[in-house]
Design a protein around this motif. Sequence first.
Motif: not given
Length: 404
Positions: A155-160, A200-207
């Motif tokens: 899964x893409x981290x951005x999809x979570x 660490x700035x890898x994804x814009x938010x913590x879902x």
Amino acid sequence: MRSTFKTVFYVNGSKEKNGIVPIMGRVTINGTIAQFSCKQSISKELWDAKGNKAKGKSKEANAVNFALDNIKAQITKHYQRLSDREAYVTAEMVRNAYQGIGTEYETLLGAFDKENAAFAKRVGKDRAKRTYQKYLIVRKYLAEFIKSKYRRTDMSMKELSEDFIQDYCLFLRNDLGLAQSSVWIYSMPLKHIVATAHYNGKIPRNPFAQYHVNPDHKERAFLTENELEAFSNSEWDNPNFALARDLFVFGCWTGISFVDIKNLTTENIVEMNGGYWIVSKRQKTNVPFQIKMMDIPMRIIKRYEHLREGNKLFNIGSYDMVNKRIKKIAKSCGIQKNISFHMSRHSFAVLALNYGMPIETVSKILGHTNITTTQIYAKVTSSKLENDISAFEDKISGRFTAMQ
């Protein structure tokens, strides 16, 4: 939709220098656009704008076209790989994959693999092997969940989203049949990995930031004073069983965990205020703890002084082996509880509280980072409740007469 995927090449005329222009690439997917440098240049008159390639059969034209064909093939390969794995693919994702940007944290399982590889190097230093094994199990469960729920391999981290962790917890409970306490245990590493990626700035938010799993803590088992006495006085000719017995008893009178007992050295024994103290740090949390040794743990240390190798207080085998032995010891003593070495910490906490030690002190000795953890481990027994209520009753006796 794959039919929208396209890669084109063009030259940047604004960067012309002595008739030479750099060649740029552009990826378009479903209306998203990402541009990149091909790290190639060409004479302006040799560029075919309609054909997106160099004109003619000259050596320069052939070399440029070969390089562009190779770039296009690589981008197509990355696009196909991402399309097989992700629910959606953007031009930026393909461009980044081609350039090797952010690939380590593009996917959830990829992030787990990176974390586990780093974790493995710390096992035996400041991380426990059992915790590492837990992370491997969570990675396995996540792979099974993603395959079952999404019919994909990652899964893409951005999809979570919060729905993802909710469905994952349902999968653990319903499909794998885990108890709620285990669901909590196997969801925490997932929350940690995603929170780290966000930090660490890898994804814009913590879902998962607002999602909390109920640990459903059960009351912790412990040995009563009579059971502890029977366990302590059991006699064993086998030195391995005698050591297992003594280590467990040592834990009951100090509250120190198995791994921290195993790590104890002569340097951790410090003389202060006319007594001997154990001063160390918990391997699990790196939180300092100190406890004044009473007579029983002091006698156990002296009992194994002549067997000491190097500066280690005890020569201890594996946790599993010691656990098996204390289970047999407990059974021989008529103790019906499902005993484990960790029960020694519970027993210490209950014993300390029952005899009036403040919970703040117990928490400090156990090396807990939060006093709520101590409240879970240190069960208040009915005898303490009875004593406390009786003491309260004695203090207020005769003060209230309304019901007389």
